[in-house]
Design a protein around this motif. Structure first.
Motif, PDB file in Angstrom:
ATOM      1  N   LEU A  17       0.715  -1.159   0.232  1.00  0.00           N
ATOM      2  CA  LEU A  17      -0.159   0.038   0.022  1.00  0.00           C
ATOM      3  C   LEU A  17       0.737   1.170  -0.011  1.00  0.00           C
ATOM      4  CD1 LEU A  17      -2.521  -1.031   2.643  1.00  0.00           C
ATOM      5  CD2 LEU A  17      -2.798  -1.468   0.374  1.00  0.00           C
ATOM      6  N   SER A  20      -0.574   6.719   1.477  1.00  0.00           N
ATOM      7  CA  SER A  20      -2.033   7.616   1.628  1.00  0.00           C
ATOM      8  C   SER A  20      -2.922   6.480   1.652  1.00  0.00           C
ATOM      9  CB  SER A  20      -2.223   8.364   0.356  1.00  0.00           C
ATOM     10  OG  SER A  20      -2.237   7.524  -0.866  1.00  0.00           O
ATOM     11  N   GLU A  21      -2.761   5.237   0.984  1.00  0.00           N
ATOM     12  CA  GLU A  21      -3.699   4.059   1.275  1.00  0.00           C
ATOM     13  C   GLU A  21      -3.475   3.486   2.645  1.00  0.00           C
ATOM     14  OE1 GLU A  21      -3.980   2.042  -3.159  1.00  0.00           O
ATOM     15  OE2 GLU A  21      -2.028   1.705  -2.068  1.00  0.00           O
ATOM     16  N   LEU A  77     -12.848  -0.011   0.636  1.00  0.00           N
ATOM     17  CA  LEU A  77     -11.780   0.643   0.181  1.00  0.00           C
ATOM     18  C   LEU A  77     -11.218  -0.220  -1.075  1.00  0.00           C
ATOM     19  CD1 LEU A  77      -9.876   1.994   3.256  1.00  0.00           C
ATOM     20  CD2 LEU A  77     -11.402   3.130   1.991  1.00  0.00           C
ATOM     21  N   PHE A  81      -7.471  -4.285   0.649  1.00  0.00           N
ATOM     22  CA  PHE A  81      -7.410  -3.789   2.126  1.00  0.00           C
ATOM     23  C   PHE A  81      -7.919  -5.054   3.188  1.00  0.00           C
ATOM     24  CE2 PHE A  81      -7.615  -0.187  -0.430  1.00  0.00           C
ATOM     25  CZ  PHE A  81      -6.587   0.701  -0.029  1.00  0.00           C
TER      26      PHE A  81
END
Length: 201
Positions: A17, A20-21, A77, A81
């Motif tokens: 990731l 920001s993720e 999301l 995730f």
């Protein structure tokens, strides 16, 4: 010391990731407890070790619901995730400022040790038993949720869920689409099981 239910977790494959993720994932986890307000108003949340997180909640009966909400909010999301969730109940001590990174006691140790040993299932309870069995099944079912199913089920896991018409409007789909998503996500069985868990003394 006080009695807590502690949920400790980390983001699965966090190195894949972006920054920001990862931040969005941790925000989603922290926000899950807001859906259970006011009953979890006294909950404590902390981020640690970059991709780690922890909740200490005062209402153990809501632990299964919170775990499922975390799974749902994350899956909305995207399928990339995911998080592991290790749950324990017992005594612990918080520092005066309430920062969980400075907490201590058997319950925090048990939750952390369970997370360290967690393989296979991504949601587990240190005490095992009937609740552990229910969480094992919840884990299996929710692992299969698509982002669309997770988006549909998240508002329905609130303490006072909206009507299906209101929930459909909230997430921008038709009521028929919501009903189909809930059915395929096993929502009817999940909500009945949660009610049984939460009614148990």
């Amino acid at each position: 010391m006080a009695y807590f239910c502690v949920l400790t977790g980390d983001i699965v494959a966090s190195t894949r990731l972006s920054a920001s993720e990862l931040s969005a994932a941790l925000d989603a986890i922290e926000g899950a407890a807001e859906a259970l307000s006011p009953l979890l108003r006294e909950s404590h949340f902390a981020r640690n070790r970059g991709d780690g997180w922890q909740f200490a909640i005062p209402s153990p009966r809501l632990q299964a619901r919170l775990a499922l909400l975390i799974r749902a909010e994350l899956r909305t999301l995207g399928e990339a995730f995911a998080t592991r969730i290790a749950i324990a109940e017992g005594d612990g001590t918080l520092p005066p400022d309430g920062d969980l990174n400075g907490a201590s006691g058997p319950v925090f140790t048990a939750s952390g040790q369970l997370l360290d040993s967690l393989e296979g299932p991504r949601i587990a309870h240190a005490a095992g038993g009937a609740l552990g069995a229910a969480l094992r099944l919840f884990d299996h079912i929710s692992e299969e949720w698509t982002p669309a199913q997770a988006r549909a089920i998240a508002p329905m896991l609130r303490i006072k869920p909206p009507t299906q018409t209101a929930a459909a409007s909230e997430i921008g789909i038709t009521r028929q689409s919501l009903a189909q998503a809930l059915a395929s996500a096993a929502y009817p069985a999940i909500v009945e099981a949660l009610a049984m868990i939460e009614e148990t003394p």
